[in-house]
Design a protein around this motif. Structure first.
Motif, PDB file in Angstrom:
ATOM      1  N   MET A 305       0.831  -1.203   0.000  1.00 15.29           N
ATOM      2  CA  MET A 305       0.000   0.000   0.000  1.00 15.29           C
ATOM      3  C   MET A 305       0.865   1.250   0.000  1.00 15.29           C
ATOM      4  N   LEU A 306       1.923   1.257   0.822  1.00 10.38           N
ATOM      5  CA  LEU A 306       2.795   2.425   0.891  1.00 10.38           C
ATOM      6  C   LEU A 306       3.545   2.633  -0.418  1.00 10.38           C
ATOM      7  N   VAL A 307       4.003   1.549  -1.038  1.00 14.69           N
ATOM      8  CA  VAL A 307       4.701   1.672  -2.325  1.00 14.69           C
ATOM      9  C   VAL A 307       3.758   2.223  -3.386  1.00 14.69           C
ATOM     10  N   ASP A 308       2.545   1.702  -3.446  1.00 14.66           N
ATOM     11  CA  ASP A 308       1.570   2.204  -4.418  1.00 14.66           C
ATOM     12  C   ASP A 308       1.305   3.687  -4.192  1.00 14.66           C
ATOM     13  N   TYR A 309       1.184   4.079  -2.937  1.00 13.37           N
ATOM     14  CA  TYR A 309       0.931   5.486  -2.615  1.00 13.37           C
ATOM     15  C   TYR A 309       2.150   6.346  -2.974  1.00 13.37           C
ATOM     16  N   ALA A 310       3.350   5.798  -2.748  1.00 16.84           N
ATOM     17  CA  ALA A 310       4.562   6.535  -3.101  1.00 16.84           C
ATOM     18  C   ALA A 310       4.655   6.742  -4.608  1.00 16.84           C
ATOM     19  N   PHE A 311       4.319   5.708  -5.377  1.00 19.08           N
ATOM     20  CA  PHE A 311       4.288   5.876  -6.832  1.00 19.08           C
ATOM     21  C   PHE A 311       3.290   6.962  -7.225  1.00 19.08           C
ATOM     22  N   VAL A 331      10.462  -0.701  -1.274  1.00 18.09           N
ATOM     23  CA  VAL A 331      11.650   0.113  -1.528  1.00 18.09           C
ATOM     24  C   VAL A 331      11.394   1.016  -2.729  1.00 18.09           C
ATOM     25  N   ILE A 332      11.720   2.295  -2.594  1.00 20.12           N
ATOM     26  CA  ILE A 332      11.662   3.234  -3.714  1.00 20.12           C
ATOM     27  C   ILE A 332      13.047   3.858  -3.865  1.00 20.12           C
TER      28      ILE A 332
END
Length: 407
Positions: A305-311, A331-332
């Motif tokens: 969820m956090l990665v999707d939101y970061a994208f 990881v971003i």
């Protein structure tokens, strides 16, 4: 328990850095420690600090029970077949070196081949480089697809009857790529090779089943899953561990010592020479208990969820390049225009935001990406959407500060 409640269990996060609330986005380097882990380690030193295995007094018995209890927790955590297949080490690096020395030196000869990938952490490159140099073996690299993934057809083309070891990381610490370990292991085994997995970035973030993966060795570090530093574990199939020579000799691992010869204890103790990292193992066991309480599936879903939101927040930022595949772990890794990643990290730190900058112990991968360094934000159980928002706002400030050098 939601992320906001979880965050309250990590005392280090309740502070300000440079006048701003701390936003910790460097868990791929090391995770912060929850209260249950801190309290468990303190309890060991306060109530039953003692060496293990050697004594019959009460403190020694308590320490031994907790230490061996932690081994059983690691066994269950990885779904290993038995506790004897779990060797406590100083961490992933030590575990991989142990395999390269204890197994590799015995089974790899001149003309044999060792296969790794271009995305590997230095800890999963250098031991195999050195093994190849010692033995005259050939080190080969799996190529990467344009998005930073491994294609199984390339594994089929690279692994052959000369291959003795295939060593691949489960999750990339730079790209977030989740590699198809079970499928790679099947190809390795078809050709008689053993499968070694660097699990430093997978064990803290997802369910790991070494029997389902059918890997022969699996290494991970305690500090990346909320445990203390200086402790980790190596899983190995019993038959392979039995074949390995000890890497360290001395106390604890011996059965009988004569003037000119010695014999070793049975597994796992024959590979754990000297006084072990007792408090570290007990603390790592407490960290595993904590992760089980939260649920590994819930942790993985939260990070996705956090990665999707970061994208969503970062993906359309002008001048920002994100490296790696769309489907990834938490990881971003990115570049912001022509601004050096160290400068990006410095400005973010002034805003209380901790990210990693540099080559991330993956210089061959940096060369493949055609960069010298990148910045990296990595997420864990205590991160929230607000942390991603802070990162996005921080990067806007970075752009403003370095507007004269942006493309």
């Amino acid at each position: 328990m939601n992320a906001y409640e979880v965050k309250k269990l990590f005392p280090i996060l309740d502070q300000q850095v440079n006048g701003h609330p701390l936003v910790y986005l460097d868990s791929a380097a090391t995770a912060q420690k929850p209260l249950p882990v801190i309290e468990k380690i303190e309890d060991y030193y306060r109530r039953y600090n003692s060496n293990v295995h050697r004594g019959v007094h009460t403190l020694g018995t308590r320490a031994t029970d907790e230490y061996e209890g932690a081994r059983e927790k690691v066994r269950a955590f990885l779904n290993a077949g038995e506790a004897a297949e779990i060797i406590f080490t100083r961490g992933t690096t030590t575990a991989l070196n142990m395999v390269a020395r204890g197994y590799g030196d015995m089974h790899v000869q001149a003309g044999d081949e060792i296969v790794i990938s271009l995305m590997e952490h230095h800890s999963n490159i250098i031991p195999w480089q050195q093994l190849a140099k010692r033995t005259g073996a050939v080190l080969k690299y799996l190529p990467l697809q344009a998005d930073g993934t491994i294609a199984l057809r390339d594994v089929e083309d690279t692994v052959n009857e000369k291959t003795k070891i295939v060593a691949v990381m489960h999750v990339s610490n730079v790209l977030g790529t989740v590699n198809p370990i079970a499928e790679i292991a099947a190809i390795a085994h078809k050709h008689g090779a053993v499968m070694v997995v660097d699990g430093a970035q997978s064990a803290p973030h997802m369910t790991v089943d070494v029997q389902a993966l059918d890997c022969d060795f699996f290494a991970f570090s305690g500090h990346k899953l909320g445990g203390p530093t200086g402790i980790g574990a190596l899983y190995g199939k019993r038959a392979l561990l039995e074949q390995m020579d000890p890497v360290e000799y001395g106390g604890e691992m011996i059965d009988f010592v004569d003037l000119y010869d010695s014999t070793w204890k049975e597994l796992p103790w024959k590979l754990e020479g000297g006084t072990p990292i007792i408090a570290g193992a007990i603390g790592m066991g407490a960290a595993i208990d904590f992760l089980h309480e939260l649920g590994l599936e819930a942790i993985e879903q939260h990070e996705h969820m956090l990665v999707d939101y970061a994208f969503e927040r970062l993906g359309e930022m002008e001048g920002l390049t994100i490296f790696g595949p769309d489907s990834r772990a938490g990881v971003i890794t990115f570049q912001l225009g022509d601004i050096h990643p160290h400068d990006v990290a410095t400005v973010l730190d002034a805003e209380g935001i901790a990210v990693r900058a540099g080559h991330h112990c993956a210089q061959p991968l940096m060369k493949w990406l055609e960069v010298t360094a990148t910045a990296r934000a990595s997420f864990y159980v205590y991160n929230t959407k607000e942390d991603v928002d802070a990162l996005a706002q921080g990067l806007i400030k970075v752009k403003e500060y370095f507007s004269d050098v942006l493309l």
